[in-house]
Motif scaffolding. Structure first.
Motif, PDB file in Angstrom:
ATOM      1  N   VAL A  72      38.968  44.213  50.065  1.00 55.76           N
ATOM      2  CA  VAL A  72      37.920  43.381  49.475  1.00 55.76           C
ATOM      3  C   VAL A  72      37.946  43.486  47.953  1.00 55.76           C
ATOM      4  CG1 VAL A  72      35.437  43.052  49.287  1.00 55.76           C
ATOM      5  CG2 VAL A  72      36.474  43.465  51.520  1.00 55.76           C
ATOM      6  N   SER A  73      38.157  44.677  47.430  1.00 53.47           N
ATOM      7  CA  SER A  73      38.162  44.846  45.976  1.00 53.47           C
ATOM      8  C   SER A  73      39.351  44.128  45.336  1.00 53.47           C
ATOM      9  CB  SER A  73      38.181  46.337  45.613  1.00 53.47           C
ATOM     10  OG  SER A  73      39.389  46.946  46.022  1.00 53.47           O
ATOM     11  N   ALA A  74      40.495  44.068  46.042  1.00 49.59           N
ATOM     12  CA  ALA A  74      41.652  43.351  45.497  1.00 49.59           C
ATOM     13  C   ALA A  74      41.356  41.861  45.370  1.00 49.59           C
ATOM     14  CB  ALA A  74      42.875  43.582  46.391  1.00 49.59           C
ATOM     15  N   VAL A  75      40.791  41.282  46.427  1.00 51.12           N
ATOM     16  CA  VAL A  75      40.462  39.855  46.404  1.00 51.12           C
ATOM     17  C   VAL A  75      39.388  39.563  45.356  1.00 51.12           C
ATOM     18  CG1 VAL A  75      39.535  37.941  47.764  1.00 51.12           C
ATOM     19  CG2 VAL A  75      41.120  39.570  48.821  1.00 51.12           C
ATOM     20  N   THR A  76      38.362  40.400  45.325  1.00 46.41           N
ATOM     21  CA  THR A  76      37.246  40.180  44.397  1.00 46.41           C
ATOM     22  C   THR A  76      37.685  40.344  42.953  1.00 46.41           C
ATOM     23  OG1 THR A  76      35.753  41.048  46.100  1.00 46.41           O
ATOM     24  CG2 THR A  76      34.882  40.836  43.867  1.00 46.41           C
ATOM     25  N   ALA A  77      38.519  41.352  42.687  1.00 40.94           N
ATOM     26  CA  ALA A  77      39.005  41.567  41.322  1.00 40.94           C
ATOM     27  C   ALA A  77      39.797  40.363  40.833  1.00 40.94           C
ATOM     28  CB  ALA A  77      39.861  42.830  41.260  1.00 40.94           C
ATOM     29  N   ALA A  78      40.607  39.769  41.720  1.00 44.66           N
ATOM     30  CA  ALA A  78      41.367  38.582  41.329  1.00 44.66           C
ATOM     31  C   ALA A  78      40.429  37.419  40.999  1.00 44.66           C
ATOM     32  CB  ALA A  78      42.333  38.198  42.450  1.00 44.66           C
ATOM     33  N   ALA A  79      39.402  37.230  41.821  1.00 42.45           N
ATOM     34  CA  ALA A  79      38.472  36.123  41.592  1.00 42.45           C
ATOM     35  C   ALA A  79      37.695  36.314  40.292  1.00 42.45           C
ATOM     36  CB  ALA A  79      37.514  36.009  42.777  1.00 42.45           C
ATOM     37  N   VAL A  80      37.180  37.532  40.064  1.00 47.14           N
ATOM     38  CA  VAL A  80      36.397  37.791  38.851  1.00 47.14           C
ATOM     39  C   VAL A  80      37.288  37.718  37.620  1.00 47.14           C
ATOM     40  CG1 VAL A  80      34.952  39.496  37.671  1.00 47.14           C
ATOM     41  CG2 VAL A  80      34.743  39.188  40.135  1.00 47.14           C
ATOM     42  N   SER A  81      38.541  38.130  37.752  1.00 44.15           N
ATOM     43  CA  SER A  81      39.467  38.044  36.617  1.00 44.15           C
ATOM     44  C   SER A  81      39.652  36.596  36.186  1.00 44.15           C
ATOM     45  CB  SER A  81      40.813  38.659  37.010  1.00 44.15           C
ATOM     46  OG  SER A  81      41.748  38.535  35.966  1.00 44.15           O
ATOM     47  N   VAL A  82      39.819  35.713  37.153  1.00 38.58           N
ATOM     48  CA  VAL A  82      39.974  34.283  36.829  1.00 38.58           C
ATOM     49  C   VAL A  82      38.694  33.720  36.221  1.00 38.58           C
ATOM     50  CG1 VAL A  82      40.325  31.995  37.820  1.00 38.58           C
ATOM     51  CG2 VAL A  82      41.753  33.908  38.563  1.00 38.58           C
ATOM     52  N   LEU A  83      37.546  34.077  36.804  1.00 38.92           N
ATOM     53  CA  LEU A  83      36.270  33.550  36.308  1.00 38.92           C
ATOM     54  C   LEU A  83      35.950  34.024  34.901  1.00 38.92           C
ATOM     55  CD1 LEU A  83      34.065  33.903  39.527  1.00 38.92           C
ATOM     56  CD2 LEU A  83      34.950  31.786  38.520  1.00 38.92           C
ATOM     57  N   SER A  84      36.358  35.247  34.569  1.00 40.66           N
ATOM     58  CA  SER A  84      36.025  35.796  33.254  1.00 40.66           C
ATOM     59  C   SER A  84      37.060  35.459  32.191  1.00 40.66           C
ATOM     60  CB  SER A  84      35.881  37.328  33.346  1.00 40.66           C
ATOM     61  OG  SER A  84      37.097  37.924  33.782  1.00 40.66           O
ATOM     62  N   SER A  85      38.141  34.812  32.585  1.00 40.96           N
ATOM     63  CA  SER A  85      39.174  34.443  31.620  1.00 40.96           C
ATOM     64  C   SER A  85      38.842  33.112  30.968  1.00 40.96           C
ATOM     65  CB  SER A  85      40.535  34.350  32.318  1.00 40.96           C
ATOM     66  OG  SER A  85      41.502  33.792  31.448  1.00 40.96           O
ATOM     67  N   PRO A  86      38.910  33.016  29.639  1.00 33.24           N
ATOM     68  CA  PRO A  86      38.633  31.738  28.975  1.00 33.24           C
ATOM     69  C   PRO A  86      39.574  30.618  29.427  1.00 33.24           C
ATOM     70  CG  PRO A  86      38.652  33.549  27.392  1.00 33.24           C
ATOM     71  CD  PRO A  86      39.152  34.100  28.677  1.00 33.24           C
ATOM     72  N   LYS A  87      40.807  30.978  29.809  1.00 29.36           N
ATOM     73  CA  LYS A  87      41.779  29.984  30.247  1.00 29.36           C
ATOM     74  C   LYS A  87      41.848  29.866  31.765  1.00 29.36           C
ATOM     75  CE  LYS A  87      44.710  30.567  26.162  1.00 29.36           C
ATOM     76  NZ  LYS A  87      46.089  30.867  25.674  1.00 29.36           N
ATOM     77  N   GLY A  88      41.011  30.623  32.466  1.00 32.76           N
ATOM     78  CA  GLY A  88      40.997  30.551  33.912  1.00 32.76           C
ATOM     79  C   GLY A  88      42.260  31.058  34.564  1.00 32.76           C
TER      80      GLY A  88
END
Length: 418
Positions: A250-266
């Protein structure tokens, strides 16, 4: 041309290593013995050795490759990790066996004692991540020896004063290592660190090697959490393995999603994938004794990944600017925050399952005391270690020589031909 260092490692590192190793040989020669029983505490060689090897992979391969993310510090990141882990483990075996030495006259060595020693060593490897690249190998050896001593002392305090279970006291290693490292990097702060160091960089090749270390840690983390669990009665070890795996997934999937959301370039951030996907395993390790349902493990992994990824994205730079803590490998986000989350989850789940209010209050007091002692002792040991390492006697590297393998390793192809 390779950097010219007036202070050679020959006058500091070699004498220190030889002195320590001869001292260990002397102690092991007179005060230790290998446990001869085939079955010790219900543990046989055949069923425990695979777990021992899994922990070895985490300590030497996982943390070693994880430290190779810096473009000009790969030799030092992996090589010094091996050197430090070996020296710290030898010391931890001795310190953990002092009670056996007192009552039996000998320190008993078996597979379990080796695993416990390596888990104590992990706390030092976590802390070293905060000062990675800004210290020399003499510093790292001293950090490891002092921190392992402090962690074993903390473990003894928790088990003696608060009657904490041995496994729960050992799993405080994430919190202890993170706060020790933060205090150490604050003590060793270099002026001008608000701007990135000249050689504090990564590239695709080093990022790939570091990701290999992350994959090793992710794969073997269930063994790390479950290796010391008593499986004699209820099959509890299987529950810990399953809970850890679900939290990691779960943490692997969530970390990937939050990384994309928090990136200015997505886009995905490789640093988030290298560090934050392990947050679920860290948090579940601290709270595993009260996690009994899959949804509990998955919820902890989900929350840990969010906290860790956001912390990596925003907290690292604020810790540097506000508190002068230059955390090279972001150990606060990778180990500190998930460890605190696991501590909180342990408290809440235990209170949820407790029917007796008196027992609940008593547990809460002990649990808060556990955190207080761990953080207090880790910060105190960090201050003591920092004061010792600030001495010029140890010849710290200059700012321009930080994060550079050429300060410590031979590169014949770069040698100047005369």
């Amino acid at each position: 041309m390779a950097p010219r260092y007036a202070p050679s490692l020959r006058s500091r590192l070699a004498p220190l290593l030889l002195f320590l190793q001869m001292g260990f040989i002397f102690i092991y020669g007179f005060y230790t013995e290998i446990e001869s029983n085939v079955n010790v505490h219900g543990i046989t060689f055949s069923n425990f050795y695979p777990n021992f090897q899994d922990v070895n992979v985490i300590v030497f391969l996982g943390f070693g490759f994880l430290s190779t993310f810096l473009v000009r510090y790969g030799f030092s990141g992996s090589g010094f990790n091996l050197l430090v882990a070996i020296m710290a483990t030898q010391l931890a075996i001795i310190l953990n066996g002092i009670e056996s030495l007192y009552y039996r006259g000998k320190i008993r060595i078996n597979l379990r004692s080796l695993v416990v020693a390596e888990m104590c060593t992990v706390s030092a490897l976590i802390s070293i991540g905060a000062v990675l690249g800004k210290t020399n190998p003499v510093h790292l050896i001293l950090i490891a020896l002092l921190e392992v001593s402090g962690f074993v002392l903390n473990k003894w305090f928790l088990q003696t004063l608060l009657k904490v279970q041995p496994l729960n006291s050992i799993m405080q290693l994430h919190i202890f290592g993170a706060f020790f490292g933060l205090m150490l990097t604050w003590m060793l702060y270099r002026k001008g660190s608000e701007q990135p160091f000249e050689k504090e960089k990564s590239d695709p090749k080093t990022g790939l090697f570091s990701m290999l270390g992350t994959v090793c840690l992710w794969m073997f983390w269930p063994s790390f959490n479950s290796v010391l669990v008593d499986d004699a009665s209820s099959g509890r070890r299987l529950g810990v393995v399953c809970s850890t795996y679900l939290a990691l997934a779960v943490s692997a999937v969530t970390a990937a999603a939050v990384s994309v959301l928090s990136s200015p370039k997505g886009k995905l951030n490789l640093n988030h994938m290298q560090s934050c996907i392990l947050a679920g395993g860290v948090a579940i390790g601290v709270s595993m004794s009260v996690v009994h349902q899959p949804w509990e493990a998955m919820s902890i992994g989900f929350t840990a990944a969010i906290v860790s990824t956001i912390g990596y994205r925003y907290l690292k730079i604020h810790m540097l600017l506000a508190f002068q803590c230059h955390d090279t490998r972001a150990i606060l986000s990778t180990h500190g925050l998930p460890g605190l989350l696991g501590w909180l989850a342990h408290l809440l789940l235990q209170l949820k399952d407790c029917d007796d209010h008196t027992m609940g209050i008593r547990f809460a007091v002990v649990h808060i005391g556990t955190l207080f002692i761990t953080i207090t002792l880790s910060l105190s040991m960090g201050i003591i270690t920092g004061c010792l390492l600030k001495l010029n006697f140890w010849r710290p590297p200059q700012d321009k020589k930080c994060f550079d393998d050429q300060a410590f390793w031979e590169f014949p192809h770069l040698a100047v031909q005369k």
